[in-house]
Motif scaffolding. Structure first.
Motif, PDB file in Angstrom:
ATOM      1  N   VAL A 157      -9.461 -47.833   1.144  1.00  0.00           N
ATOM      2  CA  VAL A 157     -10.466 -46.885   1.637  1.00  0.00           C
ATOM      3  C   VAL A 157     -11.862 -47.496   1.649  1.00  0.00           C
ATOM      4  CG1 VAL A 157      -9.171 -44.872   0.879  1.00  0.00           C
ATOM      5  CG2 VAL A 157     -10.822 -45.912  -0.673  1.00  0.00           C
TER       6      VAL A 157
ATOM      7  N   GLY B 162     -16.900 -42.027   5.653  1.00  0.00           N
ATOM      8  CA  GLY B 162     -15.518 -42.396   5.939  1.00  0.00           C
ATOM      9  C   GLY B 162     -15.334 -43.469   6.976  1.00  0.00           C
TER      10      GLY B 162
ATOM     11  N   LEU C 101     -12.973 -37.101  11.377  1.00  0.00           N
ATOM     12  CA  LEU C 101     -12.157 -38.068  10.647  1.00  0.00           C
ATOM     13  C   LEU C 101     -10.690 -37.666  10.654  1.00  0.00           C
ATOM     14  CD1 LEU C 101     -14.152 -39.008   7.401  1.00  0.00           C
ATOM     15  CD2 LEU C 101     -13.498 -40.529   9.267  1.00  0.00           C
TER      16      LEU C 101
ATOM     17  N   VAL D 229      -9.526 -35.681   3.255  1.00  0.00           N
ATOM     18  CA  VAL D 229     -10.491 -35.045   4.147  1.00  0.00           C
ATOM     19  C   VAL D 229     -10.490 -33.534   3.944  1.00  0.00           C
ATOM     20  CG1 VAL D 229     -10.973 -34.516   6.567  1.00  0.00           C
ATOM     21  CG2 VAL D 229     -10.466 -36.852   5.888  1.00  0.00           C
TER      22      VAL D 229
END
Length: 226
Positions: free
Chosen positions: A55, A80, A133, A158
């Motif tokens: 990530v 993100g 996202l 998310v």
């Protein structure tokens, strides 16, 4: 000694070098890595199947030619964007990767971090960004390069972010209800994770006005005792 650890692997011509970090609150003394261990070295597909998608782009070295060859660029997300970048890069299944068990990056968290910022305008922007996202994650999962469970972690994160931002922001009831309705319309609820926090968030989302009332306590009482 990060370069001493990583450069020999870069000289092999690997596309991706993934390593680990040491994190702490407020301050962290600079520490040399206590060595490394190769967890996996092989193709990207094997790495993703076993360990999922990274990530944080700051835990990876990318071979420059690999990025250019596949036209990889950051998307204009407020949050993100690094997770999307990593996920898109790792769709190239035949690329080469090494995963090193080595703390060569040090991450310091502090009270002024955006993680703790409860400004409503920023939280609302983040919520709007989160829906975008989710759409990207959903589109990538539909390509079926990897099993759906590999993408589910990101889709879940998310959804949790949206709900926790609603709690932190204590927005109007109308905005709260519309956001939950939008999540339900996009099949983002219920949350699929496990644990008491996920169960509590699922309960709150069943009735928007309960979530709205809970946001008063989260924004004002929780912040006072932090």
């Amino acid at each position: 000694d990060s370069y001493r650890t990583l450069v020999p692997f870069a000289q092999k011509g690997l596309d991706i070098i993934y390593f680990e970090n040491l994190s702490g609150e407020n301050s962290l003394l600079c520490q040399a890595s206590d060595g490394f261990r190769v967890i996996i070295e092989g193709c990207i597909k094997d790495f993703v199947i076993n360990y999922g998608f990274p990530v944080s782009v700051w835990l990876i070295w990318f071979r420059r030619e690999f990025l250019i060859e596949h036209g990889l660029r950051f998307k204009p997300f407020r949050i993100g964007e690094d997770a999307v970048f990593c996920m898109e890069a790792l769709q190239e299944e035949q690329g080469s990767v090494v995963y090193l068990r080595a703390n060569v990056y040090q991450y310091i968290k502090h009270s002024l971090s955006t993680v703790y910022d409860n400004d409503r305008t920023k939280l609302r922007t983040s919520i709007d960004n989160a829906f975008s996202l989710y759409l990207v994650y959903q589109q990538l999962s539909e390509n079926k390069r990897y099993p759906s469970r590999v993408y589910q972690r990101f889709k879940d994160s998310v959804c949790v972010l949206i709900i926790t931002h609603l709690l932190r922001g204590n927005f109007s009831y109308l905005f709260t209800r519309r956001t939950i309705d939008k999540m339900q319309h996009n099949s983002m609820l219920p949350l699929y994770g496990v644990g008491i926090v996920i169960r509590m968030l699922n309960i709150l989302c069943q009735t928007p006005w309960v979530l709205w009332i809970a946001s008063f306590g989260h924004r004002y009482i929780y912040r006072f005792f932090r």
